[in-house]
Design an enzyme around this catalytic site. Sequence first.
Site, short mmCIF file in Angstrom:
data_model
loop_
_atom_site.label_atom_id
_atom_site.label_comp_id
_atom_site.label_asym_id
_atom_site.label_seq_id
_atom_site.Cartn_x
_atom_site.Cartn_y
_atom_site.Cartn_z
N TYR A 41 -14.55 18.15 37.19
CA TYR A 41 -13.44 18.58 36.34
C TYR A 41 -13.60 18.12 34.90
O TYR A 41 -12.86 18.53 34.01
CB TYR A 41 -12.09 18.18 36.90
CG TYR A 41 -11.76 16.72 37.13
CD1 TYR A 41 -12.24 15.69 36.34
CD2 TYR A 41 -10.87 16.37 38.16
CE1 TYR A 41 -11.87 14.37 36.56
CE2 TYR A 41 -10.50 15.06 38.40
CZ TYR A 41 -11.01 14.06 37.59
OH TYR A 41 -10.63 12.76 37.81
N LYS A 42 -14.61 17.30 34.60
CA LYS A 42 -14.81 16.83 33.23
C LYS A 42 -15.21 17.97 32.29
O LYS A 42 -15.08 17.83 31.07
CB LYS A 42 -15.88 15.74 33.20
CG LYS A 42 -15.54 14.50 34.02
CD LYS A 42 -14.43 13.68 33.40
CE LYS A 42 -14.26 12.36 34.13
NZ LYS A 42 -13.28 11.48 33.49
N ASP A 43 -15.68 19.08 32.83
CA ASP A 43 -15.99 20.23 31.98
C ASP A 43 -14.77 20.67 31.19
O ASP A 43 -14.87 21.09 30.03
CB ASP A 43 -16.48 21.41 32.82
CG ASP A 43 -17.90 21.21 33.36
OD1 ASP A 43 -18.53 20.18 33.03
OD2 ASP A 43 -18.35 22.07 34.14
#
Length: 308
Positions: A41-43
């Site tokens: 989810y860091k994208d």
Amino acid sequence: MNTDMLSAIGNTPLVRLARIVPKGAADVWVKLEYYNPTGSYKDRMALSMIERAEKRGALKKGMTVVEYTGGSTGISLAFVCAVKGYRCRIVCNDAVAREKLRSMEVFGAELEVLKSEGGKLTPDLVPRMMARAREIAAEGPSYATDQMRNPDMVAGYQSLGDELLKQVRGPIHAFCGAVGTSGMLMGTSRVLRRADPKIRIVALEPATSAVLSGATPGRHGVEGVAPGFVPPQFDRALVSETRAIDEAEARKMAGMLARQEGLFAGTSTGLNVVAALQLARELGAGHTVVTVAVDSGLKYLAGDLYAQ
């Protein structure tokens, strides 16, 4: 139709756990964030930090993006910078999975790896990385994304909350997630609370470094969470409770998720699901608990997470 790789970020699947949730418990739904391009989810937050800085004029062509990271943020920033054409310099540490370090390099990031104490995440490690990133940023034209202090990071996760409201049929009674920068929990919870002020928001951390719960910082092996201090973006007004989770249970859960649910993720996801099952038992049938699969288990195959 996606116009480039950045447009592939988000709109990840939501699945209901089918086999490990006990009878009489609430439904447990998991947002599969490893469907993002780099597998976490860091994208979402990397894209938000870069594009919002561009819009403000703080980041311009020819500048270098600098960040300290426990792994996945560095991969995501290296990915975004590769697509947009920025030089990317990352400060990391040797307690991080080797797969993460190599992934940053494959996307073109220039990596500096600090030594950890016995391969564990200790309270001094993140401050040391932050200090070194500041030194690098001072060397030339650069933009330090400084994820811990950057509100653009939190804003990047609002899309996750918006997606959950569309995907879950009926009310969400509880949402839980492990806290690193706190961005995912804060950004998602702001959206969920606007939709339902009564939702139960639970912040999670490993029991050996339960700083949010009032304990002293300590060593742990859950990458990307519990930096040893309360993150600057953490807003207690959004949180119903904090909960400390045993790391051994989280590691065991990661294996159980793969074998019994076909959900292949890392230790922080295991921690999230351990807590989600606790909440599901407490709330009972007819309720809905939601959490997040943080990243792909493919990032941890060289370590000992799946050794047994």
